[in-house]
Design a protein around this motif. Structure first.
Motif, short mmCIF file in Angstrom:
data_model
loop_
_atom_site.label_atom_id
_atom_site.label_comp_id
_atom_site.label_asym_id
_atom_site.label_seq_id
_atom_site.Cartn_x
_atom_site.Cartn_y
_atom_site.Cartn_z
N GLU A 121 4.45 7.22 -3.45
CA GLU A 121 3.01 7.35 -3.69
C GLU A 121 2.36 8.40 -2.79
N ARG A 122 3.13 9.38 -2.42
CA ARG A 122 2.61 10.39 -1.48
C ARG A 122 1.41 11.14 -2.04
N LYS A 123 1.54 11.61 -3.28
CA LYS A 123 0.49 12.45 -3.86
C LYS A 123 -0.83 11.70 -4.07
N SER A 124 -0.76 10.39 -4.13
CA SER A 124 -1.98 9.61 -4.38
C SER A 124 -2.74 9.27 -3.10
N GLN A 125 -2.19 9.63 -1.96
CA GLN A 125 -2.83 9.32 -0.69
C GLN A 125 -3.66 10.51 -0.19
N PRO A 126 -4.81 10.23 0.42
CA PRO A 126 -5.62 11.33 0.95
C PRO A 126 -4.96 11.97 2.16
N PHE A 127 -5.39 13.17 2.46
CA PHE A 127 -4.98 13.81 3.70
C PHE A 127 -5.75 13.20 4.87
#
Length: 433
Positions: A121-127
Motif C-alpha cells: 500500500e505504498r502508493k496510497s500513503q501520503p508523503f
C-alpha cells in the motif's frame, strides 16, 4: 490525500515558480525554505551579474500572480543576483505569503509508516516531510506530492581532481574558498589561484584580473583540469546569450594580455602548507608554489541524503535525474542537443515525487532558469491532471555555440559541430563534423 498540499522544497527561483503554478491551478502549496528569506542561496552570490536577461529570469505563472499587486516585470537588462531577489523573488514570495515556511530545513522524506523497503500500500500513503526549524525543533508535514527544488548550492565540489578533497585540502581550509569572491582587495599583491573551468571560475578570474591591473604585484593563476582551453571561452558568435559570450571574450583578453597565467591539464592532488603560503601539487608531478589563496569553483553536487527513504532514480555518472541524463551529459553534449524536459522525464519511481531545477541536473553544468521554469510548469500541469499541457514543450533553449564537454578532457584540441569559435585560444585548425 486529496486534501493534503504539495510540498515544495526550496524558495529559490524554481521552487517559488512551482508554488505560483500550483496556486494558479487551485492546488495547495507549502514551500519549505532553510534560509530566512526568499532566494537565500541566490543572495549569497548577489554581487554576481547574470548573463541571462530579465525576460529569461521570470516565470509566466509568477508574473500572472504578481501583476495584480502592481508589480511591473523588468523587461531589459542583466540583473545581479541581489537585484533578482529584490525585484522578483522577494515580491513573489511575499505574494505567496504564509505558503512559504522560512528557517525550516528538510531532514527527510518518506511514505507515512513505511520505509524504503516496504511495498504494501505504498502508493496510497501520503508523503511525510521531516523538518527541523531554526530553534532545533523537529516537525512533520504531510503531503500528497513533493517537488524537490532544493538546488545544489550547499555542496560545492572540492579542488581534488578525483571528486574527493585533495590531500591537505581540509587542513588548508583557511586559504581555500568555494564561492565567487566579492571584495578581493585584501588579496592585492598576493598570488591567487582559481581552480575550475566554468562560468563561475571565469567570473572569479575576471574579478581578480581587475585587481591585478590596479595592483601589478598581484599574480593570478588559472588551473584547468582539461587538456585545452578551446571550450573555456565559450561559443563566441554562436552563443545565443550575448552576455555569456562576452564573459568568455573578456577572459581570453586578460589571458592574452598576460594578466592571468593558465595551466591546462592541471589536476590537483595535494596542498602543502608552508609558513606563509601553499604549494599545490598536480597528479602529474607539476607544482605551483607561493600561493596565498585558492578559489575553488569546480561545480556543485546534489544533496540526496534526505531522499534516502524514498525510491529515486539518478544517473550513475552525473547524479542527475536518470530521465534527463542523456540530454545533459557533458561527455556527449553537442550543440543544440539539450531539449526542455518535463514531468515524464523528471518523475521518480516514488510516485508523486519530482526533482527539478539545478538539482535535477546533478553535477552537469549549464543549467538555465528557463529550463527550471519549463520543468515546474510541466510537473504542476501533470499534478493538476492536465496531461496535454504536461507533455507539451513550451521552450527552446538558447544555443551555447560550444560542442563537447568532458569527452575531450584529455585531448589537446576539441571538435565542434559549428564553426570554430572566434574566441578560440588554440590557433591550430579545428576539425569540423
Amino acid at each position: 490525500m486529496s486534501e493534503l498540499p504539495v510540498v515544495v522544497i526550496g524558495a529559490g527561483p524554481q521552487g517559488l515558480a512551482a508554488a505560483a503554478h500550483l496556486t494558479e491551478r487551485g492546488l495547495d502549496a507549502v514551500v519549505v525554505e532553510r534560509g530566512t528569506t526568499a532566494g537565500a542561496a541566490v543572495g549569497e552570490w548577489g554581487h554576481v551579474r547574470l548573463f541571462s536577461a530579465w525576460p529569461e529570469l521570470t516565470d509566466a505563472a509568477a508574473r500572472r500572480l504578481l501583476e495584480p499587486t502592481g508589480w511591473i516585470s523588468p523587461t531589459s537588462g542583466y540583473p545581479t543576483g541581489a537585484e533578482w531577489v529584490d525585484n522578483y523573488l522577494a515580491p513573489l514570495a511575499a505574494t505567496l505569503g504564509d505558503r512559504v515556511l522560512y528557517g525550516t530545513t528538510v531532514t527527510g522524506i518518506a511514505r507515512q509508516g513505511r520505509d524504503k523497503v516496504v511495498d504494501s500500500e505504498r502508493k496510497s500513503q501520503p508523503f511525510v516531510v521531516h523538518t527541523v526549524d531554526k530553534d532545533g525543533r523537529d516537525g512533520r508535514v504531510l503531503a500528497k506530492s513533493v517537488i524537490d527544488a532544493s538546488g545544489t548550492w550547499a555542496l560545492p565540489n572540492p579542488a581534488g581532481a578525483d571528486g574527493f578533497a585533495a590531500v591537505g585540502e581540509a587542513a588548508a581550509a583557511e586559504r581555500i574558498s568555494y564561492r565567487i569572491p566579492d571584495d578581493v582587495s585584501e588579496l592585492a599583491g598576493a598570488h591567487v589561484v582559481v581552480v575550475g573551468a566554468g562560468h563561475s571560475a571565469t567570473h572569479a578570474v575576471l574579478r581578480l584580473s581587475e585587481l591585478a591591473r590596479r595592483e601589478p604585484d598581484t599574480r593570478v593563476t588559472w588551473l584547468l583540469r582539461r587538456g585545452n582551453t578551446a571550450n573555456v571561452f565559450g561559443g563566441g558568435a554562436g552563443d545565443e546569450l550575448p552576455e555569456r559570450a562576452a564573459l568568455g571574450s573578456r577572459a581570453q583578453k586578460v589571458i592574452e594580455a598576460g594578466i592571468v597565467d593558465v595551466a591546462t591539464g592541471f589536476r590537483v592532488a595535494e596542498f602543502q602548507q608552508g609558513d606563509d603560503a601553499l604549494t599545490i601539487h598536480a597528479e602529474d608531478g607539476r607544482e605551483i608554489s607561493g600561493v596565498a589563496h585558492v578559489i575553488t569553483l569546480t561545480g556543485f553536487r546534489p544533496d540526496t541524503s534526505f531522499l534516502r527513504e524514498v525510491r529515486i532514480d539518478l544517473d550513475t555518472s552525473l547524479d542527475a535525474v536518470a530521465g534527463i541524463a542523456s540530454e545533459i551529459d557533458p561527455n556527449i553534449h553537442a550543440c543544440g542537443s539539450v531539449r526542455a524536459t518535463g514531468a515524464r522525464q523528471l518523475a521518480q519511481p516514488e510516485q508523486g515525487l519530482f526533482i527539478v531545477g539545478a538539482k535535477s541536473y546533478g553535477r552537469a553544468p549549464t543549467f538555465l532558469a528557463l529550463t527550471g521554469y519549463e520543468q515546474v510548469r510541466s510537473v504542476v500541469a501533470h499534478l493538476a491532471g492536465d496531461h496535454d499541457a504536461a507533455v507539451r514543450n513550451e521552450l527552446v533553449l538558447p544555443d551555447t555555440g560550444v560542442c563537447g564537454g568532458a569527452g575531450d578532457f584529455d585531448t589537446e584540441r576539441s571538435t565542434c559541430c559549428a564553426a570554430p569559435s572566434m574566441l578560440q585560444l588554440d590557433t591550430l585548425p579545428v576539425s569540423l563534423s
